[in-house]
Design an enzyme around this catalytic site. Structure first.
Site, PDB file in Angstrom:
ATOM      1  N   ASP A  66       0.851  -1.187   0.000  1.00  0.00           N
ATOM      2  CA  ASP A  66       0.000   0.000   0.000  1.00  0.00           C
ATOM      3  C   ASP A  66       0.890   1.241   0.000  1.00  0.00           C
ATOM      4  OD1 ASP A  66      -2.411  -1.329  -0.001  1.00  0.00           O
ATOM      5  OD2 ASP A  66      -2.789  -1.095   2.142  1.00  0.00           O
ATOM      6  N   GLU A  68     -12.524   1.072  -4.508  1.00  0.00           N
ATOM      7  CA  GLU A  68     -11.258   0.535  -5.014  1.00  0.00           C
ATOM      8  C   GLU A  68     -11.456   0.123  -6.462  1.00  0.00           C
ATOM      9  OE1 GLU A  68      -9.511  -2.510  -2.592  1.00  0.00           O
ATOM     10  OE2 GLU A  68      -8.079  -3.081  -4.135  1.00  0.00           O
ATOM     11  N   GLN A  77      -5.641  -7.940   2.630  1.00  0.00           N
ATOM     12  CA  GLN A  77      -6.119  -8.562   3.871  1.00  0.00           C
ATOM     13  C   GLN A  77      -5.099  -9.560   4.424  1.00  0.00           C
ATOM     14  OE1 GLN A  77      -8.529  -7.946   1.444  1.00  0.00           O
ATOM     15  NE2 GLN A  77      -9.580  -6.476   2.720  1.00  0.00           N
ATOM     16  N   HIS A 103      -0.753  -0.791  -4.531  1.00  0.00           N
ATOM     17  CA  HIS A 103      -2.069  -0.154  -4.468  1.00  0.00           C
ATOM     18  C   HIS A 103      -1.866   1.262  -3.940  1.00  0.00           C
ATOM     19  CE1 HIS A 103      -4.446  -4.190  -4.253  1.00  0.00           C
ATOM     20  NE2 HIS A 103      -3.493  -4.199  -5.176  1.00  0.00           N
ATOM     21  N   GLU A 117     -13.572 -13.261   4.706  1.00  0.00           N
ATOM     22  CA  GLU A 117     -13.651 -11.814   4.866  1.00  0.00           C
ATOM     23  C   GLU A 117     -14.303 -11.268   3.598  1.00  0.00           C
ATOM     24  OE1 GLU A 117     -13.431 -10.373   7.482  1.00  0.00           O
ATOM     25  OE2 GLU A 117     -13.274  -8.299   6.897  1.00  0.00           O
ATOM     26  N   ASN A 149     -19.529  -5.654   6.659  1.00  0.00           N
ATOM     27  CA  ASN A 149     -20.063  -4.403   7.192  1.00  0.00           C
ATOM     28  C   ASN A 149     -21.453  -4.160   6.598  1.00  0.00           C
ATOM     29  OD1 ASN A 149     -19.790  -3.280   4.639  1.00  0.00           O
ATOM     30  ND2 ASN A 149     -17.908  -2.179   5.117  1.00  0.00           N
ATOM     31  N   HIS A 153     -19.755  -5.771  11.368  1.00  0.00           N
ATOM     32  CA  HIS A 153     -19.181  -4.583  12.017  1.00  0.00           C
ATOM     33  C   HIS A 153     -19.620  -3.320  11.304  1.00  0.00           C
ATOM     34  CE1 HIS A 153     -15.961  -4.054   8.986  1.00  0.00           C
ATOM     35  NE2 HIS A 153     -15.900  -5.365   8.977  1.00  0.00           N
ATOM     36  N   VAL A 189     -12.250   6.223  17.611  1.00  0.00           N
ATOM     37  CA  VAL A 189     -11.182   7.226  17.703  1.00  0.00           C
ATOM     38  C   VAL A 189     -11.598   8.442  16.869  1.00  0.00           C
ATOM     39  CG1 VAL A 189      -8.756   7.685  17.147  1.00  0.00           C
ATOM     40  CG2 VAL A 189      -9.446   5.444  18.031  1.00  0.00           C
ATOM     41  N   ASP A 245      -9.772  -5.307   8.625  1.00  0.00           N
ATOM     42  CA  ASP A 245      -9.016  -6.566   8.695  1.00  0.00           C
ATOM     43  C   ASP A 245      -8.572  -6.858  10.129  1.00  0.00           C
ATOM     44  OD1 ASP A 245      -9.256  -6.250   5.992  1.00  0.00           O
ATOM     45  OD2 ASP A 245      -7.247  -5.409   5.754  1.00  0.00           O
TER      46      ASP A 245
HETATM   47  P1  AMP Z   1     -14.589  -1.541   6.655  1.00  0.00           P
HETATM   48  O1  AMP Z   1     -15.970  -0.955   6.681  1.00  0.00           O
HETATM   49  O2  AMP Z   1     -14.569  -2.989   6.319  1.00  0.00           O
HETATM   50  O3  AMP Z   1     -13.571  -0.730   5.943  1.00  0.00           O
HETATM   51  O4  AMP Z   1     -14.125  -1.509   8.176  1.00  0.00           O
HETATM   52  C1  AMP Z   1     -14.099  -0.323   8.801  1.00  0.00           C
HETATM   53  C2  AMP Z   1     -14.535  -0.568  10.224  1.00  0.00           C
HETATM   54  O5  AMP Z   1     -13.571   0.047  11.045  1.00  0.00           O
HETATM   55  C3  AMP Z   1     -15.867   0.087  10.569  1.00  0.00           C
HETATM   56  O6  AMP Z   1     -16.925  -0.831  10.444  1.00  0.00           O
HETATM   57  C4  AMP Z   1     -15.673   0.507  12.003  1.00  0.00           C
HETATM   58  O7  AMP Z   1     -16.174  -0.508  12.862  1.00  0.00           O
HETATM   59  C5  AMP Z   1     -14.156   0.589  12.190  1.00  0.00           C
HETATM   60  N1  AMP Z   1     -13.695   1.977  12.296  1.00  0.00           N
HETATM   61  C6  AMP Z   1     -13.674   2.892  11.306  1.00  0.00           C
HETATM   62  N2  AMP Z   1     -13.203   4.071  11.753  1.00  0.00           N
HETATM   63  C7  AMP Z   1     -12.887   3.889  13.058  1.00  0.00           C
HETATM   64  C8  AMP Z   1     -12.358   4.744  14.083  1.00  0.00           C
HETATM   65  N3  AMP Z   1     -12.069   6.016  13.844  1.00  0.00           N
HETATM   66  N4  AMP Z   1     -12.176   4.215  15.330  1.00  0.00           N
HETATM   67  C9  AMP Z   1     -12.474   2.906  15.563  1.00  0.00           C
HETATM   68  N5  AMP Z   1     -12.999   2.073  14.637  1.00  0.00           N
HETATM   69  C10 AMP Z   1     -13.200   2.548  13.403  1.00  0.00           C
HETATM   70  C1  GLC Z   2      -7.889  -4.179  -0.042  1.00  0.00           C
HETATM   71  C2  GLC Z   2      -6.899  -3.345  -0.828  1.00  0.00           C
HETATM   72  C3  GLC Z   2      -5.579  -3.244  -0.104  1.00  0.00           C
HETATM   73  C4  GLC Z   2      -5.771  -2.785   1.329  1.00  0.00           C
HETATM   74  C5  GLC Z   2      -6.829  -3.621   2.020  1.00  0.00           C
HETATM   75  C6  GLC Z   2      -7.146  -3.044   3.379  1.00  0.00           C
HETATM   76  O1  GLC Z   2      -7.454  -5.493   0.018  1.00  0.00           O
HETATM   77  O2  GLC Z   2      -6.692  -3.922  -2.090  1.00  0.00           O
HETATM   78  O3  GLC Z   2      -4.754  -2.342  -0.788  1.00  0.00           O
HETATM   79  O4  GLC Z   2      -4.572  -2.882   2.039  1.00  0.00           O
HETATM   80  O5  GLC Z   2      -8.016  -3.674   1.263  1.00  0.00           O
HETATM   81  O6  GLC Z   2      -8.198  -3.711   3.981  1.00  0.00           O
END
Ligand code: AMP
Ligand code: GLC
Length: 453
Positions: free
Chosen positions: A33, A87, A112, A175, A265, A291, A341, A428, A439
């Site tokens: 990345d 992406e 991941q 990436h 995942e 999510n 999540h 946060v 991840d």
């Molecule tokens: P994704 O949606 O798969 O990219 O995962 C992101 C996840 O990270 C969200 O569902 C939140 O639960 C968590 N997340 C995102 N931003 C924050 C933050 N600022 N502090 C803690 N958890 C976070």
């Molecule tokens: C995806 C993206 C990769 C990134 C990851 C983070 O796999 O391709 O660049 O590091 O998501 O979750």
């Protein structure tokens, strides 16, 4: 007991037991990345030069893949305006060169598999075997020290070595990650929340190119694994998914035969045919992580349009709608665990019972907050540094709704023959970066659960 006490005791128990977890097999996506923190003026000048009108066209509607600089800049604006992650595969060499010259602020482990390998192996000390489609020198350097292995050689000479010992000079899979904070402004766009746009200059991971070792000697490679996590299937399309799907199915059969629980995942998969195919094989997995956007997209291909809409209608996401959606998915596919999540809370719906399911979620939320706060978690004690991050207030209403509808107590309820575990997360306010938090959450919760069994 209050949530803070539950958090503290869950962390202590996972830390005390994490070394009980055996080898975790991680496949398929690992990359580099290159993270660029966007600057308003720089971006405005670039948009001007590339032709504002054309750029704005793509800010309205994402292209399918990136074939020009205006498409790249427009896609970045699309993400900023919505505060959403996206992406896309970057096809054109000249755009790849443009991105390279634009540069980056930081190089990090990506994909991941790469991120989970560094967290599980490099931080928690849980041994992992990783699939790395291309092991360049730079890619190898991004692996942390610790029990992280890649298979090398064949037949009787097959051995597991640390990626730094693999010593191959393969290609770099880069990436480019364009990150922006909440409130970031450019032209008439303002980001409602922090997020990123990813342009993948990578011919391997988006096509799920599987190494010959993993095609030919999977049985030997998986021989000593206790758990497995699969990921990286999200960029497949109707045109190219059949080959990788066949291999994934063969791998799942071997893992099933060996009685190894496998987690999927489920990253956002734009192609509906591919998404349907994955719902079709979900029953072969023990567990799946997703999510709200991903769950809604799954409901859509299951023909549950009304519930899909509900999942995207409010913030925080309506927990009753999420529970209904998870129940539908569990019943249709037979998957044993669904880990949901969202920004503010997590759920695990399981066909088995116990407080350890909830406690693994708490451990994962602490790890996520530590990742958001510190950018990188260096050791397991860094995780506890997130204890002072407050529990999300918005989740209070979510907890109340669950108590009212399902009689939930201390985050646990019985719903239609399943256990529903709930936790409010720690958010946060100003995260260092957003990439890789998902991840961190999924792998910590899955592995944490097996540490606590
Ligand atoms: P994704 O949606 O798969 O990219 O995962 C992101 C996840 O990270 C969200 O569902 C939140 O639960 C968590 N997340 C995102 N931003 C924050 C933050 N600022 N502090 C803690 N958890 C976070
Ligand atoms: C995806 C993206 C990769 C990134 C990851 C983070 O796999 O391709 O660049 O590091 O998501 O979750």
């Amino acid at each position: 007991m209050g949530w803070d006490n539950l958090y503290a005791s869950a962390f202590e128990r996972v830390r005390a037991n994490i070394d009980m977890v055996g080898k975790v097999l991680l496949a398929y996506n690992t990359n580099i990345d290159a993270i660029k923190y966007l600057q308003r003026e720089d971006l405005e000048v670039r948009i001007e030069k590339a032709g504002q009108e054309e750029v704005l066209h793509y800010a309205e509607e994402l292209p399918r893949r990136i074939e020009s600089v205006p498409q790249l800049l427009g896609s970045i604006l699309w993400s900023i305006g919505r505060g959403k992650a996206a992406e896309l595969f970057v096809e054109s060499c000249s755009t790849r060169f443009y991105m390279k010259r634009w540069g980056w602020d930081e190089l990090r482990m990506g994909g991941q598999v790469g991120i989970m390998a560094n967290l599980l192996g490099g931080v928690y000390g849980v041994p992992v075997i990783a699939h790395v489609p291309q092991l360049s020198r730079l890619q190898a350097e991004l692996f942390k020290e610790g029990p992280i292995y890649v298979p090398k050689g064949e037949g009787e000479n097959l051995e597991l070595v640390h990626p730094k010992e693999f010593k191959a000079d393969e290609e770099n899979c880069i990436h480019y990650i364009y990150e922006f904070p909440r409130g970031f402004r450019v032209l008439d766009f303002e980001a409602p929340r922090e997020n990123r746009f990813i342009g993948s200059a990578d011919d391997y991971n988006p096509n799920v190119v599987i190494r010959p070792e993993f095609e030919e000697q999977f049985e030997e490679i998986a021989a000593n694994a206790e758990l497995a996590i699969l990921s990286g299937l999200q960029a497949l399309t109707e045109e190219n998914y059949r080959g990788p799907l066949k291999t994934v199915k063969a791998h799942l059969d071997i893992l099933e035969e060996k009685g190894i629980p496998v987690h999927l995942e489920f990253a956002f998969t734009p192609d509906e045919t591919v998404r349907k195919a994955f719902v079709g094989i979900l029953g072969k997995f023990w567990s799946v992580g997703l999510n709200e956007v991903e769950l809604a997209s799954v409901m859509n291909v299951m023909g549950e349009k009304a519930i899909a809409e509900k999942l995207l209608a409010s913030d925080p996401v309506d927990p009753i709608a999420v529970t209904e959606a998870m129940l539908k998915l569990a019943k249709k596919t037979g998957v044993r665990r669904i880990h949901f999540h969202t920004y503010g809370y997590y759920f695990a719906l399981t066909d088995y019972r116990g407080e350890f399911v909830r406690d693994a979620l708490l451990f994962a939320a602490l790890a996520a907050a530590a990742k958001a706060k510190l950018g990188d978690i260096r050791n397991i004690d860094d995780v506890v540094k997130a204890m002072d991050v407050p529990v999300n207030e918005k989740a209070e209403g979510v907890g109340e709704a669950l108590t009212k509808v399902y009689d939930m107590e201390n985050g646990i309820a019985e719903v239609n023959g399943y256990q529903l575990a709930f936790i409010p997360t720690k958010i946060v306010a100003k995260p260092r970066s957003t990439v890789g938090i998902g991840d961190t959450i999924s792998s910590s919760a899955f592995v944490g659960e097996f540490a606590l069994r």
